[in-house]
Design an enzyme around this catalytic site. Structure first.
Site, PDB file in Angstrom:
ATOM      1  CG  HIS A  69      -1.746   4.239   3.481  1.00  0.00           C
ATOM      2  ND1 HIS A  69      -1.930   4.218   4.838  1.00  0.00           N
ATOM      3  CD2 HIS A  69      -2.220   3.060   3.024  1.00  0.00           C
ATOM      4  CE1 HIS A  69      -2.493   3.082   5.194  1.00  0.00           C
ATOM      5  NE2 HIS A  69      -2.673   2.349   4.105  1.00  0.00           N
TER       6      HIS A  69
ATOM      7  CB  CYS B 247      -7.341  -2.569  11.057  1.00  0.00           C
ATOM      8  SG  CYS B 247      -6.497  -2.121   9.533  1.00  0.00           S
TER       9      CYS B 247
ATOM     10  CB  SER C 152      -0.912   0.023   1.230  1.00  0.00           C
ATOM     11  OG  SER C 152      -1.890  -0.985   1.173  1.00  0.00           O
TER      12      SER C 152
END
Length: 390
Positions: free
Chosen positions: A203, A322, A201
């Site tokens: 980011h 998360c 990813s």
């Protein structure tokens, strides 16, 4: 926030100025759809997408046709696990993973178990390490996939991906590696490390949110993964949806400069050395290979949530972004044999190339003072000092 010291970089990083500057033209000046190839703006946008694909492929030392863009690692994980399970049931329904994997992996596999998948969750020791001999033992002719991350997002523990790749290759089993935390801290040469499938990813490496890449190795017998999202046939039919051109350009730019920065490790070590001087403090997985920017520290007999509340100047987390909004202890730490109480007393500090020495110095002062203040008014700490609890 100007005065906030940001030490939650495993959750997300600040986009770098040079990355942002490469993206801006595709928001404002060339906003064309990259699939609109019958006019010059569309062709230019498409060329920008393909340039980014080249940048990702060069950074990973793989072929451009092995790189597919999507929204990020969670989408990749769902695509791979569901796609492999769907297409390889003629061989078997067995998947191997580790108890300390990201929740995106564990939750998806739990859903597949309801559909008949047979999942082995490998145990880890107190450092987060798996027994490679047990991995090899559990691979059978019915095993269709081994799913083990490159580096743990909470403790920073680095799995031996070269050895895992070799075992899977020897046992003729596909290896899927979530390298989300690893890419951006280290170079990974896929020509040397025979990982079959890998995701990342942007980011996590100072690129934009909402964009990632999935690597699928081209083999003599092609790896069969069904598309998770159907539609207009983008990404050679593998991932439909309008190309997010600015973010794809940003991912490519972020992949160009992946540093091996010893300065981050030195700052992390300075932080650990200072905070270890506080009584009843210990560092998870300190004795094994870890990401240079990550430390997971237990402040015994203090709730991590209370400690972070006492330090509003610091951006920290108690684990994975998360799940850190929940009240449950980290599944990673529990799998490592850490008690529920110590898991709830653990704070993750994750630095970046933008972290300064002064910020670490200030962090040490703020955390030390907060621990002292909380313990002075804590009945639990008084019981511990009296020897009534351990």
């Amino acid at each position: 926030m100007k005065d906030l010291i940001y030490l939650d970089n495993n959750a997300t990083t600040r986009i770098m100025d040079d990355v942002w500057e490469t993206m801006v033209p595709y928001f404002i000046h060339n906003y064309a759809n990259a699939s609109s190839l019958y006019h010059s703006m569309g062709r230019e946008a498409n060329a920008a997408v393909e340039k980014a694909r080249i940048q990702v492929a060069q950074a990973l030392n793989c072929q451009t046709k092995e790189v597919f863009f999507n929204s990020g690692a969670t989408e990749s994980i769902n695509t791979v696990l569901k796609g492999i399970y769907k297409n390889y049931q003629s061989k078997g329904k067995h998947i191997i993973t580790v108890k300390t994997e990201h929740k995106a992996v564990l939750t998806t596999l739990q859903d597949l178990e309801k559909e008949g998948a047979l999942v082995t969750y490998l145990e880890v020791d107190h450092t987060g390490k798996i027994d490679l001999s047990m991995l090899e033992k559990h691979i059978t002719p019915q095993t269709i996939l081994v799913c083990i991350m490159a580096a743990n997002n909470e403790t920073g523990y680095i799995h031996p991906i070269d050895e895992i790749s070799a075992i899977c290759n020897r046992k003729d089993c596909l290896y899927f590696c979530d390298a989300t935390q690893y890419i951006g801290k280290f170079q990974l040469d896929l020509a040397q490390t025979p990982i079959d499938i890998l995701c990342l990813s942007a980011h996590k490496l100072h690129g934009p949110k909402g964009i990632g890449a999935l690597f699928i190795r081209r083999k003599s017998k092609p790896i069969q993964i069904s598309a998770l999202i159907a539609g207009g046939g983008q990404e050679h039919g593998f991932r439909a949806g309008t190309y997010n051109v600015p973010n794809i350009v940003g991912l490519g730019a972020a992949m160009v400069h992946i540093p091996h920065d010893d300065a981050i490790m030195q700052l992390r070590n300075d932080l650990e050395n200072a905070l270890s001087a506080i009584p009843e403090v210990y560092i998870h997985a300190k004795e094994v290979s870890r990401l240079p920017n990550t430390t997971s520290i237990c402040f015994r007999h203090i709730l991590a949530s209370e400690l972070m509340t006492h330090c509003p100047q610091l951006a920290l987390s108690s684990g994975s972004a998360c799940v850190s909004g929940t009240r449950d202890p980290s599944h990673v730490l529990l799998a490592m044999g850490i008690s529920k109480e110590d898991a709830l007393a653990t704070v993750r500090f994750s630095l970046s190339r933008l972290t300064t020495k002064q910020e670490i110095y200030t962090t040490i002062i703020l955390i030390t003072a907060a621990v002292k203040k909380i313990r002075e008014h804590s009945p639990i700490w008084q019981l511990f000092q009296a020897g009534l609890i351990t």
